[in-house]
Design a protein around this motif. Sequence first.
Motif, short mmCIF file in Angstrom:
data_model
loop_
_atom_site.label_atom_id
_atom_site.label_comp_id
_atom_site.label_asym_id
_atom_site.label_seq_id
_atom_site.Cartn_x
_atom_site.Cartn_y
_atom_site.Cartn_z
N LYS A 260 85.81 -6.87 102.27
CA LYS A 260 84.65 -5.97 102.25
C LYS A 260 84.81 -4.84 101.25
CE LYS A 260 83.60 -6.82 107.14
NZ LYS A 260 83.37 -6.19 108.46
N ASN A 261 85.97 -4.75 100.61
CA ASN A 261 86.20 -3.72 99.60
C ASN A 261 85.68 -4.19 98.25
OD1 ASN A 261 87.13 -1.36 98.32
ND2 ASN A 261 89.09 -2.32 97.83
N GLN A 262 84.43 -4.62 98.23
CA GLN A 262 83.83 -5.16 97.02
C GLN A 262 82.47 -4.51 96.76
OE1 GLN A 262 84.92 -8.04 94.89
NE2 GLN A 262 86.84 -7.37 95.80
N ALA A 263 82.15 -4.34 95.51
CA ALA A 263 80.83 -3.84 95.11
C ALA A 263 80.37 -4.64 93.90
CB ALA A 263 80.89 -2.35 94.78
N LYS A 264 79.08 -4.86 93.83
CA LYS A 264 78.52 -5.63 92.70
C LYS A 264 77.76 -4.71 91.76
CE LYS A 264 74.97 -8.41 93.36
NZ LYS A 264 74.14 -9.57 93.74
N ILE A 265 78.02 -4.86 90.49
CA ILE A 265 77.31 -4.10 89.46
C ILE A 265 76.52 -5.09 88.61
CG2 ILE A 265 77.57 -2.69 87.37
CD1 ILE A 265 80.06 -1.46 88.62
N THR A 266 75.26 -4.77 88.33
CA THR A 266 74.43 -5.60 87.46
C THR A 266 73.91 -4.75 86.32
OG1 THR A 266 73.75 -7.02 89.31
CG2 THR A 266 72.39 -7.08 87.31
N ILE A 267 74.18 -5.19 85.11
CA ILE A 267 73.60 -4.56 83.92
C ILE A 267 72.42 -5.43 83.50
CG2 ILE A 267 74.01 -3.69 81.59
CD1 ILE A 267 76.98 -3.63 82.20
N ILE A 289 89.93 -0.41 85.15
CA ILE A 289 89.07 -0.93 86.21
C ILE A 289 89.13 -2.46 86.16
CG2 ILE A 289 86.70 -1.11 87.06
CD1 ILE A 289 86.24 1.68 85.74
N ASN A 290 89.61 -3.05 87.24
CA ASN A 290 89.72 -4.51 87.31
C ASN A 290 88.39 -5.13 87.72
OD1 ASN A 290 92.49 -4.64 86.65
ND2 ASN A 290 93.04 -4.17 88.77
N VAL A 291 87.98 -6.14 86.98
CA VAL A 291 86.75 -6.86 87.28
C VAL A 291 87.12 -8.20 87.90
CG1 VAL A 291 84.74 -7.99 86.27
CG2 VAL A 291 85.46 -5.74 85.44
N ASP A 292 86.38 -8.61 88.92
CA ASP A 292 86.70 -9.86 89.60
C ASP A 292 85.71 -10.95 89.18
OD1 ASP A 292 87.76 -11.75 91.25
OD2 ASP A 292 86.95 -10.92 93.10
N MET A 293 84.74 -11.23 90.00
CA MET A 293 83.80 -12.31 89.72
C MET A 293 82.74 -11.86 88.71
SD MET A 293 83.46 -13.49 93.71
CE MET A 293 82.46 -14.96 93.45
N ILE A 294 82.36 -12.77 87.81
CA ILE A 294 81.37 -12.47 86.77
C ILE A 294 80.34 -13.59 86.72
CG2 ILE A 294 81.00 -12.03 84.30
CD1 ILE A 294 83.98 -11.28 84.11
N ILE A 295 79.06 -13.21 86.61
CA ILE A 295 78.00 -14.20 86.45
C ILE A 295 76.98 -13.67 85.46
CG2 ILE A 295 76.63 -13.34 88.40
CD1 ILE A 295 75.91 -16.29 88.98
N GLU A 301 64.16 -14.41 76.10
CA GLU A 301 63.75 -13.52 75.00
C GLU A 301 64.92 -12.66 74.52
OE1 GLU A 301 60.35 -11.34 76.29
OE2 GLU A 301 59.05 -13.11 76.35
N LEU A 302 66.09 -13.33 74.38
CA LEU A 302 67.31 -12.69 73.87
C LEU A 302 67.78 -11.54 74.74
CD1 LEU A 302 66.62 -12.77 70.01
CD2 LEU A 302 67.93 -14.40 71.41
N LYS A 303 67.43 -11.58 76.04
CA LYS A 303 67.91 -10.60 77.00
C LYS A 303 68.48 -11.34 78.22
CE LYS A 303 66.45 -6.65 75.08
NZ LYS A 303 67.30 -5.47 74.78
N THR A 304 69.51 -10.79 78.81
CA THR A 304 70.11 -11.43 79.98
C THR A 304 70.59 -10.38 80.96
OG1 THR A 304 71.77 -13.06 80.67
CG2 THR A 304 72.43 -11.51 78.98
N ASP A 305 70.85 -10.79 82.20
CA ASP A 305 71.44 -9.90 83.20
C ASP A 305 72.89 -10.31 83.43
OD1 ASP A 305 68.99 -8.73 83.43
OD2 ASP A 305 68.48 -9.64 85.36
N LEU A 306 73.78 -9.33 83.49
CA LEU A 306 75.19 -9.58 83.67
C LEU A 306 75.66 -8.90 84.95
CD1 LEU A 306 77.74 -10.81 82.27
CD2 LEU A 306 78.12 -8.56 81.26
N SER A 307 76.17 -9.71 85.90
CA SER A 307 76.66 -9.15 87.18
C SER A 307 78.14 -9.41 87.33
CB SER A 307 75.92 -9.79 88.36
OG SER A 307 74.54 -9.50 88.32
#
Length: 409
Positions: A260-267, A289-295, A301-307
């Motif tokens: 449960k010590n997880q948080a998700k960031i989306t750019i 800052i360690n990053v774990d899972m990435i999607i 239109e040359l734009k994407t979301d990165l989580s």
Amino acid sequence: MSLVVMKFGGTSVGSVERIKNVAKRIAKRKEEGHDVVVTCSAMGGETDRLINLLTEISPKYDPREYDMLVSTGEQASIALVTQALKEMGYDAISFTGPQIGMVTDGAHSKARIKEISAERLKEAISKGKICVVAGFQGIFPETGDITTLGRGGSDTTAVAIAAAINADVCEIYTDVDGIYTADPRIVRGARKLDKVSYEEMLELSSLGAKVLQSRSVEFGMKYGVDIMVLSSMEEKPGTLVTKEDIEMEKVIVSGVTADKNQAKITIRGVPDRPGIAAEIFGRLAENHINVDMIIQNVSVELKTDLSFTVAKTDLLRAMDVCEKVAKDIEAQDVISDEKIAKISVVGVGMKSHAGVAADMFKTLQENNINIQMISTSEIKISAVIEEKYSELAVRVLHEKLLPEGEDAS
């Protein structure tokens, strides 16, 4: 005669009475004819108390002063345990991390061990002394500053010392009596494992099982240190963490964990061009800052979301970094979600058995638990879900993948 490293956690040294009991356990090992080195955590609750004092003064405290403060908890413990041994007539001596040559990098609050000279420690052992060493701390030689290894760092200290002095075993005494297939507080049918491979334990530790810090398992695996997890409250068989053998592969799944010590960031609205991911994750790495899972979503239109996910304790700093980099790369915005959990199933047997992923996902679907992100390796499958479903997910997955009657050891 063998050389034994014994590590006692905060609960084990949480009161004067418990410290005296720990001293008796140590004395017993000495009387059995072993050379003994002990590593201690701070007394239970002490580190949190010190951190709370610091955050009352400043929520954005200086990491160097953080290390200076919290390292005192372990120093108090080793002095008390050593004095208890002296009162029993044993020749004991306490050492801080810097005093035994515990050299780290300069990353305050999450330093990594670079080397341990251990000459002073070896000399004391040769004289028959019981050595009691402060866990969790070291020194950055370029500045002479005290550093700390992160929560659970006393485990890493103990295993690293065992490697440095060629100990026969590193015994980790804690408030549980071994490694279980799941948290027994959540899953009534969880079973204790007789032994588990370094690889499995490394995954379990990094995925939410709080019995051992993952870096301690890394040290054990790298230097071939057998780690025995035992109860500090009662004398009974524990769990051996050791190298993988053929018998271990017969068990498909060894454990189910929830972190449960997880948080998700989306750019959102990230420009889809070469080098952008390197810029984002490079900035995060620069800030330790360690990053774990990435999607990453499909580009539109040359734009994407990165989580991606980070530890909740790193969320504020990670958001600060991401908001700055989003502005630099002209992304749309940055959002976060703290109400997530990472559910994982682990087992070396998964390397040679198919169908675990299908069973896992079908079980979650049958319980109306939505999957937000997925990550896999040879011996684990992880999924990010809503935090409120974490305990349900652990129970139903354990029931499906580790049913009653199946040997988990």
